[in-house]
Design a protein around this motif. Sequence first.
Motif, mmCIF file in Angstrom:
data_model
loop_
_atom_site.group_PDB
_atom_site.id
_atom_site.type_symbol
_atom_site.label_atom_id
_atom_site.label_comp_id
_atom_site.label_asym_id
_atom_site.label_seq_id
_atom_site.Cartn_x
_atom_site.Cartn_y
_atom_site.Cartn_z
ATOM 1 N N GLY A 54 16.336 114.587 2.290
ATOM 2 C CA GLY A 54 16.682 114.796 0.889
ATOM 3 C C GLY A 54 15.552 114.337 -0.020
ATOM 4 N N HIS A 55 15.918 113.831 -1.169
ATOM 5 C CA HIS A 55 14.897 113.431 -2.142
ATOM 6 C C HIS A 55 13.997 112.316 -1.630
ATOM 7 N N SER A 56 14.501 111.562 -0.666
ATOM 8 C CA SER A 56 13.709 110.453 -0.143
ATOM 9 C C SER A 56 12.512 110.900 0.665
ATOM 10 N N CYS A 57 12.439 112.183 0.978
ATOM 11 C CA CYS A 57 11.294 112.617 1.791
ATOM 12 C C CYS A 57 9.990 112.424 1.014
ATOM 13 N N ARG A 58 10.069 112.406 -0.299
ATOM 14 C CA ARG A 58 8.830 112.270 -1.075
ATOM 15 C C ARG A 58 8.115 110.949 -0.831
ATOM 16 N N TYR A 59 8.905 109.919 -0.469
ATOM 17 C CA TYR A 59 8.256 108.624 -0.234
ATOM 18 C C TYR A 59 7.249 108.717 0.898
ATOM 19 N N PHE A 60 7.536 109.588 1.838
ATOM 20 C CA PHE A 60 6.570 109.798 2.908
ATOM 21 C C PHE A 60 5.238 110.263 2.329
#
Lengths: 350, 361
Positions: free
Chosen positions: A78-84
């Motif tokens: 989800g939106h947390s993939c951007r932290y990668f």
Amino acid sequence: MSLNIEDNEVDIVIAALRSDLTAFMEKWRPFFSRFHLIIIKDPDVEEDLQIPPGFDHQVFTKSDMAQILGATSINFTGHSCRYFGYLVSHKKYIISIDDDCLPARDNAGTLVDAVAQHIVNLKTPATPFFFNTLYDPFCKGADFVRGYPFSLRNGVECVLSCGLWLNIADYDAPTQVVKPNDRNVRYVDAVMTVPVRALMPVSGINFGFNRELLGPALLPGLRLAGEGKERWETMEDIWCGLCTKVVCDHLGLGVKSGLPYVWRGDGVDVRGAMDSLKREWEGVKLMEEIVPFFQSVRLPSTAVTAEDCVIEMAAMVKEQLGPLNPVFASAADAMVEWVKLWKAVGSQGA
Amino acid sequence: MADSASIPNTPLLKDELDIVIPTIRNLDFLEMWRPFFQPYHLIIVQDGDPSKTIKVPEGFDYELYNRNDINRILGPKASCISFKDSACRCFGYMISKKKYIYTIDDDCFVAKDPSGKEINALEQHIKNLLCPSTPFFFNTLYDPFRDGADFVRGYPFSLREGVSTAVSHGLWLNIPDYDAPTQLVKPRERNTRYVDAVLTVPKGTLFPMCGMNLAFDRELIGPAMYFGLMGDGQPIGRYDDMWAGWCTKVICDHLGLGVKTGLPYIWHSKASNPFVNLKKEYKGIFWQEELIPFFQSAVLPKDCTTVQKCYIELSKQVREKLGKIDPYFDKLADAMVTWIEAWDELNPSGAAAEKPNGTAK
């Protein structure tokens, strides 16, 4: 804006929650094309990404992430993939915009270069210790007003630039349900520093930050039990923003809010919002605990880097919030895990 | 801006609001404001030579006080009211019997919004004062109570009621309110940016409060709006509103009241002489370096539950901590006490509502 933006100082990180990025990227082309893009494909998205040609970009998929991260307890869907994307970037500045947002137009009808505005915000000082009533004093045509102490006019480094949204504003599910037809049409022509000790909800939809200074402070911490793909079904950015603001306040760094605007979304799926409401009242309730907690955080003077601050905060979260709800205990663990990942992956070549 | 047209009627409050105007010149500027000000009672505070006659345009309901009147009404306590400085305006706040005050300088005119429409500044101030403030958490879409806005995702519901608004601080197009050094360096700069926002100044944050276009709830915060000792016989000028603003903000933060800044804009027409300003401000520029940390660290005890008690306590702290900067601050501390005594004399019985102390955080 006469500030020089070095192309090699900036990465644009896009979380692809949809597979077809064509329209998004075409619209942003005038503003994105000179920069390197890091596109993270949401591990839950199955189809291949469609990306138009002519962009200097790298795509990271589920398998890339697994290869680089190894086994990790952090959920990067989800939106947390951007932290990668923040992890693997080597640049000084990161700009991140949700993939359902397009360039907005200002009051003169001109398309807003959101990337350039974020860079300007990050490259000009912030003034967190005293509020300037004419807003950003470093803006052309403005200055510090009478009564603003001279010793505070140098300002501090701005490390977080929080932009806004026209059309579909970033409201929570209850508000969307009550006001499904409300559109944000007010273009407020200002950037301002959020004063020290003032906390705020940082929206992940449109922002930029100084990766060099903030490092792991932008973190995937709080994940709601029923987190979904709609923004009103997440709190990850809100949590992250509160952590970041506390870190900034402690380290004497600045946070700005205001311009640039982006144009967000086509409409509100009211039924979707109502369904979210049934599931996501959780996020709204949690804020009642979260805000007083962050308002009370006092970091020790020994915490001198963003990393130190995150570790300290993780311990406080575990101790004070952990007993209240399992998502907090998980958040604390995620924060510690994130710092580990940052050390292993993120600080390489930074 | 369709705000005033689309929002069902902001109440006029014509019997609850006084407009306080300090002047030494004339009040011709009122002609332009007539459509917006005529329903209201004006309190004119005439500074300077009391033998001069100030001409008030026809059709306005007003009371006028010159120095002789101030001396007569306050007797020895008149020493706290500045002479030869627009700081004398605070006499108007004290003598008023209304709930709300709007104060405006006599070189401020009606501004136009970006659509070309004339701005009813008073109406916007009333809106600001009647709607809650949100000092405990910053709303990124600014005033959530404005038409077309709301609290953003992540804003705790328990904080969405807000608190009472005590002060509405408006801004200025054209001649910006700069200090003398900035005026000297940038004589041609004009503020042309219309920022369509009202926002609450967060708790714990200080700001420079300009008295050119300012409204406040006199019942909630009136006694804190003392504009200090400026002008004739004083070592400093152009810090009257600053002083009032810092005291007011500290007290508002303590009592859980809100302060807003932003709209409305007025058109500031006259740039004062920067060399004259520099002489007036000179000491202030150095002193403010000490004053800001003083106000930022000022703590009021829990038993200060009224504005007057807070103010007297502040005056003690001024004497104790700022007296060593310059004897002026001892005088100022005395004047702060005199002001409160005069205020209470002119506004007896329960004008000071008890405010719950140390709300929220």
